[in-house]
Design an enzyme around this catalytic site. Structure first.
Site, short mmCIF file in Angstrom:
data_model
loop_
_atom_site.label_atom_id
_atom_site.label_comp_id
_atom_site.label_asym_id
_atom_site.label_seq_id
_atom_site.Cartn_x
_atom_site.Cartn_y
_atom_site.Cartn_z
N SER A 32 28.95 43.05 38.16
CA SER A 32 30.00 42.47 39.01
C SER A 32 31.05 43.52 39.34
O SER A 32 31.36 44.40 38.52
CB SER A 32 30.66 41.32 38.25
OG SER A 32 31.82 40.90 38.91
N TYR B 34 35.01 38.19 30.27
CA TYR B 34 33.80 38.19 31.10
C TYR B 34 33.51 39.59 31.65
O TYR B 34 32.39 40.09 31.54
CB TYR B 34 33.96 37.19 32.26
CG TYR B 34 32.92 37.36 33.35
CD1 TYR B 34 31.58 37.08 33.10
CD2 TYR B 34 33.28 37.83 34.61
CE1 TYR B 34 30.62 37.25 34.09
CE2 TYR B 34 32.33 37.99 35.61
CZ TYR B 34 31.00 37.71 35.35
OH TYR B 34 30.05 37.89 36.32
N LYS C 77 30.27 42.34 31.00
CA LYS C 77 29.45 42.99 32.03
C LYS C 77 29.49 44.51 31.88
O LYS C 77 28.46 45.19 32.01
CB LYS C 77 29.93 42.57 33.43
CG LYS C 77 29.58 41.14 33.79
CD LYS C 77 28.08 40.99 34.02
CE LYS C 77 27.66 39.55 34.15
NZ LYS C 77 26.21 39.35 34.24
P1 NAD Z 1 24.53 30.75 37.70
O1 NAD Z 1 25.30 30.19 36.57
O2 NAD Z 1 24.22 29.88 38.85
O3 NAD Z 1 23.15 31.37 37.16
C1 NAD Z 1 22.98 31.86 35.86
C2 NAD Z 1 21.70 31.29 35.31
O4 NAD Z 1 21.54 31.75 33.96
C3 NAD Z 1 21.71 29.75 35.27
O5 NAD Z 1 20.51 29.26 35.78
C4 NAD Z 1 21.87 29.44 33.80
O6 NAD Z 1 21.28 28.19 33.45
C5 NAD Z 1 21.17 30.62 33.16
N1 NAD Z 1 21.60 30.89 31.79
C6 NAD Z 1 22.87 30.89 31.31
N2 NAD Z 1 22.86 31.17 29.99
C7 NAD Z 1 21.56 31.33 29.64
C8 NAD Z 1 20.91 31.63 28.42
N3 NAD Z 1 21.59 31.78 27.28
N4 NAD Z 1 19.56 31.73 28.42
C9 NAD Z 1 18.85 31.54 29.57
N5 NAD Z 1 19.41 31.26 30.74
C10 NAD Z 1 20.76 31.16 30.79
O7 NAD Z 1 25.30 32.06 38.18
P2 NAD Z 1 25.03 33.00 39.43
O8 NAD Z 1 26.23 32.90 40.31
O9 NAD Z 1 23.70 32.80 39.99
O10 NAD Z 1 25.13 34.42 38.71
C11 NAD Z 1 23.97 35.11 38.27
C12 NAD Z 1 24.41 36.38 37.59
O11 NAD Z 1 25.20 37.15 38.49
C13 NAD Z 1 25.28 36.16 36.34
O12 NAD Z 1 24.90 37.11 35.37
C14 NAD Z 1 26.69 36.43 36.84
O13 NAD Z 1 27.52 36.88 35.82
C15 NAD Z 1 26.44 37.50 37.88
N6 NAD Z 1 27.48 37.54 38.92
C16 NAD Z 1 27.77 36.42 39.64
C17 NAD Z 1 28.77 36.45 40.60
C18 NAD Z 1 29.13 35.22 41.40
O14 NAD Z 1 30.21 35.18 42.00
N7 NAD Z 1 28.31 34.21 41.48
C19 NAD Z 1 29.48 37.65 40.85
C20 NAD Z 1 29.15 38.79 40.11
C21 NAD Z 1 28.13 38.72 39.15
C1 UD1 Z 2 36.51 35.74 40.83
C2 UD1 Z 2 36.60 36.29 39.43
C3 UD1 Z 2 35.77 37.55 39.32
C4 UD1 Z 2 34.33 37.28 39.75
C5 UD1 Z 2 34.33 36.70 41.15
C6 UD1 Z 2 32.93 36.33 41.53
C7 UD1 Z 2 38.82 35.57 38.65
C8 UD1 Z 2 40.20 36.01 38.29
N1 UD1 Z 2 37.99 36.54 39.10
O1 UD1 Z 2 37.07 36.70 41.68
O2 UD1 Z 2 35.78 38.02 37.99
O3 UD1 Z 2 33.57 38.46 39.72
O4 UD1 Z 2 35.16 35.53 41.19
O5 UD1 Z 2 32.83 35.93 42.85
O6 UD1 Z 2 38.45 34.43 38.49
N2 UD1 Z 2 41.55 31.28 45.93
C9 UD1 Z 2 42.43 30.32 46.38
N3 UD1 Z 2 42.23 29.02 45.99
C10 UD1 Z 2 41.19 28.65 45.18
C11 UD1 Z 2 40.30 29.64 44.72
C12 UD1 Z 2 40.52 30.95 45.11
O7 UD1 Z 2 43.37 30.62 47.12
O8 UD1 Z 2 41.07 27.44 44.86
C13 UD1 Z 2 41.75 32.68 46.36
C14 UD1 Z 2 41.96 33.68 45.23
O9 UD1 Z 2 43.32 33.79 44.91
C15 UD1 Z 2 41.39 34.95 45.86
C16 UD1 Z 2 40.27 34.45 46.77
O10 UD1 Z 2 40.56 33.07 47.02
O11 UD1 Z 2 42.36 35.58 46.66
C17 UD1 Z 2 38.88 34.55 46.15
O12 UD1 Z 2 38.89 33.91 44.88
P1 UD1 Z 2 37.55 33.71 44.03
O13 UD1 Z 2 36.52 33.09 44.89
O14 UD1 Z 2 37.93 33.00 42.76
O15 UD1 Z 2 37.04 35.19 43.72
P2 UD1 Z 2 37.79 36.42 43.02
O16 UD1 Z 2 39.20 36.12 42.72
O17 UD1 Z 2 37.52 37.62 43.83
#
Ligand code: NAD
Ligand code: UD1
Length: 343
Positions: A124, A148, A152
């Site tokens: 991330s 978190y 990572k």
């Molecule tokens: P998500 O929660 O939808 O997917 C994660 C999956 O992992 C789920 O299906 C969950 O059931 C499974 N899981 C959780 N714990 C587990 C365990 N102990 N054993 C087996 N399976 C398990 O999340 P996502 O948004 O699809 O994210 C996927 C990956 O990307 C994560 O590692 C997350 O940290 C990373 N990531 C996500 C974002 C985002 O904004 N969505 C941003 C940066 C990084």
């Molecule tokens: C968040 C996480 C970051 C993660 C990322 C994944 C936090 C502090 N950071 O980041 O670790 O990697 O999501 O996508 O949680 N906002 C509003 N109202 C809301 C929600 C969000 O105004 O109800 C604003 C926030 O202030 C920000 C923007 O929308 O400016 C995006 O927010 P969000 O989607 O939560 O993502 P990040 O803050 O970038």
């Protein structure tokens, strides 16, 4: 190619799964459904008319993980499984370290035992912490500001050390910016279990009537309109980046961290306006105090992804909002309210 996908039922995993199946790869998903539904897998099968092996298991259970991985004997692993809620990671940090760090170590040990040497990891942009300069490039110092983010950064370090010690290993650490949107079919998408923490799923739930109004966290930032600026990346583009990373891992050894974003910042107000255009409804919103820990702006330098992976984002914010709205309006309660698995 045979690909073992941890967390493949989740938001990003399910979109990548569809892409992998459509490209003809054989996939085994390993997921404990802690934050997802097997319905997502059923729909991925329907969308692609392909089978996928699904194992219900926990990456903290090293024996079960090693057994599944050995049974499937993959060429490569894509590691999505993990916990991702920043706020929750402050409250229950050990569960985050056990899942995100120990789980990753279990996976690498299982790969060693099965002779698998290629991994693509979900990292991330949160590992960068406070921006010392923008755009974030991959050389930016790593200084996460919450548990978190630290899990990572640690998992990245473990994978990097493993790759250094393992002959012919190839590891790609994909640092996602802000993944949003859904598959164009409207059949799979993001399905938060509780109140959404992130902007786009919250906006989507306001649009569909599940929530009264959006709180905009601060309008006094040093940005174009005072609201926070982020690099939103369409989940379908992100899925394509994983396929490009898998191809890269077949031709290169070592360990590379690569940003996955568009390189463009969008403010909260701009995103809300784009969503209103996509859904044809006003999104009720009010200005609220800043959210602790938020930064004004975050966006990616994208040159490394283009250079190493030959990948760049193709979809824009209107595509993100349109696809999110199709998913949300056709599945207002997410996967749970469907009539029967895969319906
Ligand atoms: P998500 O929660 O939808 O997917 C994660 C999956 O992992 C789920 O299906 C969950 O059931 C499974 N899981 C959780 N714990 C587990 C365990 N102990 N054993 C087996 N399976 C398990 O999340 P996502 O948004 O699809 O994210 C996927 C990956 O990307 C994560 O590692 C997350 O940290 C990373 N990531 C996500 C974002 C985002 O904004 N969505 C941003 C940066 C990084
Ligand atoms: C968040 C996480 C970051 C993660 C990322 C994944 C936090 C502090 N950071 O980041 O670790 O990697 O999501 O996508 O949680 N906002 C509003 N109202 C809301 C929600 C969000 O105004 O109800 C604003 C926030 O202030 C920000 C923007 O929308 O400016 C995006 O927010 P969000 O989607 O939560 O993502 P990040 O803050 O970038």
């Amino acid at each position: 190619m045979k690909v073992f996908v941890t967390g493949g039922a989740g938001y990003i995993g399910s979109h990548t799964l569809v892409r992998l199946l459509a490209a003809g790869h054989d996939v085994c998903v390993f997921d404990n459904y802690a934050n997802s539904s097997p319905v997502a897998l059923a729909r991925a099968r329907q969308l692609t008319n392909r089978e996928v092996v699904a194992v219900e298991g926990d990456i903290r259970d090293s024996d079960a993980l090693a057994q599944s991985l050995a049974d499937f004997a993959p060429d490569a692993v894509v590691h999505f499984a993990g916990l991702k809620a920043v706020g929750e990671s402050n409250d229950i940090p050990l569960l985050y370290y056990q899942t995100n760090v120990t789980g990753t170590m279990n996976l690498l040990a299982a790969m060693d035992a099965a002779g698998c040497r290629r991994i693509v990891f979900s990292s991330s942009a949160t590992v960068y912490g406070e921006a010392q300069y923008l755009p974030f490039d991959e050389e930016h110092p790593i200084a996460p500001t919450n548990p978190y983010g630290r899990t990572k950064a640690m998992a990245e370090g473990v994978i990097r050390d493993w790759a250094t010690a393992t002959p012919d290993a190839s590891a790609v650490l994909l640092r996602y910016f802000n993944p949003v949107g859904a598959h164009e079919s409207g059949r799979i998408g993001e399905d938060p279990q509780d109140t959404p923490n992130n902007l786009m799923p919250f906006v989507a739930q306001v649009a569909v009537g599940r929530r009264a109004r959006l709180s905009i966290f601060g309008d006094d930032y040093d940005t174009r309109d005072g609201t926070g600026e982020r690099d939103y990346i369409h989940v379908v583009d992100l899925a394509a980046a994983h396929l490009a990373a898998l191809e890269y891992s077949a031709r290169a050894t070592g360990c590379e961290a690569i940003n996955v974003g568009t390189g463009q910042g969008i403010t909260v107000k701009e995103l809300v306006a784009a969503y209103e255009a996509a859904c044809g409804r006003p999104i009720a919103a009010e200005i609220a105090p800043r959210r602790p820990g938020d930064v004004a702006s975050s966006y990616a330098a994208t040159a490394k992804a283009e250079r190493l992976l030959g990948w760049q984002a193709a979809l824009d914010v209107d595509d993100m909002c349109r696809s999110s709205w199709k998913w949300q309006s056709e599945n207002p309660q997410g996967y749970d309210a469907t009539t029967g698995a895969g319906a």
